[in-house]
Scaffold this active site. Structure first.
Site, PDB file in Angstrom:
ATOM      1  N   CYS A   1      -3.733 -13.618 -30.568  1.00 42.26           N
ATOM      2  CA  CYS A   1      -4.198 -14.506 -29.502  1.00 42.26           C
ATOM      3  C   CYS A   1      -5.483 -15.194 -29.937  1.00 42.26           C
ATOM      4  CB  CYS A   1      -4.457 -13.727 -28.214  1.00 42.26           C
ATOM      5  SG  CYS A   1      -2.999 -12.955 -27.471  1.00 42.26           S
TER       6      CYS A   1
ATOM      7  N   CYS B   1      -0.065  -4.283 -26.264  1.00 40.69           N
ATOM      8  CA  CYS B   1      -0.165  -5.737 -26.382  1.00 40.69           C
ATOM      9  C   CYS B   1       0.085  -6.332 -25.001  1.00 40.69           C
ATOM     10  CB  CYS B   1       0.857  -6.258 -27.388  1.00 40.69           C
ATOM     11  SG  CYS B   1       0.839  -8.053 -27.586  1.00 40.69           S
TER      12      CYS B   1
ATOM     13  N   CYS C   1       8.485 -27.997 -28.770  1.00 45.26           N
ATOM     14  CA  CYS C   1       7.435 -26.986 -28.915  1.00 45.26           C
ATOM     15  C   CYS C   1       6.228 -27.561 -29.643  1.00 45.26           C
ATOM     16  CB  CYS C   1       7.969 -25.756 -29.665  1.00 45.26           C
ATOM     17  SG  CYS C   1       8.538 -26.127 -31.341  1.00 45.26           S
TER      18      CYS C   1
ATOM     19  N   CYS D   1      -7.530  -7.392 -23.734  1.00 42.99           N
ATOM     20  CA  CYS D   1      -7.039  -6.557 -24.825  1.00 42.99           C
ATOM     21  C   CYS D   1      -8.182  -6.197 -25.767  1.00 42.99           C
ATOM     22  CB  CYS D   1      -5.940  -7.301 -25.594  1.00 42.99           C
ATOM     23  SG  CYS D   1      -5.250  -6.380 -26.979  1.00 42.99           S
TER      24      CYS D   1
END
Length: 416
Positions: A78, A152, A374, A63
């Site tokens: 990111c 994206c 998570c 990207c």
């Protein structure tokens, strides 16, 4: 600020490269182990000025918003696009291994369930109105500057191809230059746009949003801070064949692929259990799948999520009985005496984990526990509570849901 040359020794838990110096560790974003870099350093954080030795694991980021050379990243969405899979995948798995080891736990940890580009069905953008139009993108790493994006690689085509439409809706609701958040969820019936932090939404803005959405196709719902502004169609997601309309701005797993992987592990671990408690159940990600083969009691603190789960269960044939309970499990966990009624318990808490609930589980004697998390750090703490009470960790499986980031999910199966 000082300028110096550093050698990167390892990746930190946040994805930054770490150089060991006489003054302690120095964190250098967008670097990899073995790289030699000239940096500008302020205290224990540094910015790369140039690189004299690059890692063989360095790859060209897919990207351009990340930074064409992988070192001058602009988009804060990111952090690890510059890391090749041979480095990135073990790094993700080791986040779980290291967290468990810090609590003295050394169970079997399965290979990482990997994430692929284009899987994200839920993306959280930052937006702001400017004189030149709507900025829609992500905050630059370490700043409040919004990097506007036109594509994206982590997001689904259903979101990427609608970025201009999303900007139009954002432009209709925004009344000032103050930044706000926008969560976009791709559902079976269209995009669900949940705004947060738009301070003044009056009649004029409501009319503008309505006109904008009705002129477009594929926008199922628009909400602001949980209030629905327009809902041409109920946004629906599928939990193992059960259609559910999640609350506006409510929690959903970021990718369907990771959700399916987690659900598969949960269902396999439950085996022939006939009565299951699903704690922190959300809108029914696991509970409604479990109900295909066992009675389920789903407990969740958020009222709208409980109602969505209950509605999905009541309107689906072929399920075992599903009961729901609205209960703040942080303030009032299910007690050991209540838990004894179940053959198995599943829990999937927010990042803070489920410390108090695990203390009650530890006293309950429930045969099978499946922990979904998570946050490897809070997971390790919770598992340590359970293992101290005699539970054995059968397997921990790390799952990558947030591609090219330092976030990782995990599913742990325990037995007694």
């Amino acid at each position: 600020m000082t300028t110096e040359t550093l050698t990167i020794a390892r990746l930190g838990s946040g994805g930054d490269g770490i150089a060991d110096t006489s003054a302690g560790p120095v964190y250098v974003p967008f670097t990899l182990p073995g790289e030699v870099v000239a940096v500008a350093r302020v205290k224990n954080h540094a910015t790369v000025m140039s690189m004299s030795v690059a890692s063989p694991e360095r790859v060209t980021p897919p990207c351009v918003h990340f930074g064409p050379d992988g070192r001058n990243g602009t988009c804060g969405g990111c952090t690890l696009q510059h890391a090749g899979d041979a480095l990135y995948h073990p790094f993700k798995r080791n986040l779980v291994v290291a967290a468990l080891k810090s609590k003295g736990l050394t169970p079997e940890v399965a290979p990482l369930v990997i994430a692929r580009p284009g899987e994200r069905r839920r993306v959280v953008f930052t937006a702001r109105r400017t004189e030149k139009g709507m900025l829609l993108g992500f905050n630059q790493a370490g700043s409040h500057h919004i990097v506007s994006i036109d594509h994206c690689p982590i997001a689904s085509d259903g979101i990427v191809l609608r970025l201009e439409d999303i900007r139009r809706v954002a432009g209709a609701i925004a009344t000032s230059s103050e930044p706000f958040r926008l969560t976009v969820l791709e559902t079976l019936s269209g995009l669900d746009l949940a705004f947060e932090g738009v301070k003044t939404v009056g009649d004029r803005e409501r009319r503008a949003v309505t006109q904008c959405v009705l002129s477009l196709r594929g926008i199922a719902r628009v909400s602001n801070d949980g209030e629905i502004l327009i809902e041409p169609q109920k946004p629906e997601i599928d939990f193992g064949g059960v259609r559910v309309s999640p609350p506006a701005g409510g929690f959903t797993q970021a990718t369907k692929e990771a959700e399916e992987a987690m659900a598969g592990l949960v269902l396999a671990a439950l085996g022939k259990a006939k009565r299951v408690a699903d704690l922190f159940a959300g809108s029914g990600t696991f509970a409604l799948r479990i109900a295909r083969k066992a009675k389920v009691h789903a407990v969740e603190g958020e009222e709208k999520a409980v109602k969505a789960l209950d509605h999905g269960a009541r309107n689906t044939q072929g399920l075992k009985p599903v009961t729901v309970e609205r209960r703040d499990l942080f303030r009032r966990p299910l007690m050991a005496s209540e838990l004894k009624a179940y053959d198995a318990v599943v829990f999937d808490p927010p990042r803070a984990g489920a410390e108090d609930q695990c203390k009650e589980l530890a006293r309950s004697g429930v045969k099978t526990i499946v922990a979904v998390s998570c946050n490897p750090v809070s997971l390790a703490r919770d598992l340590a509570i359970l293992t101290a009470a005699g539970y054995r960790i059968r397997l921990v499986t790390p799952i990558d849901q947030f591609l090219w980031s330092a976030h990782v999910e995990a599913v742990a199966v325990l037995e007694k």
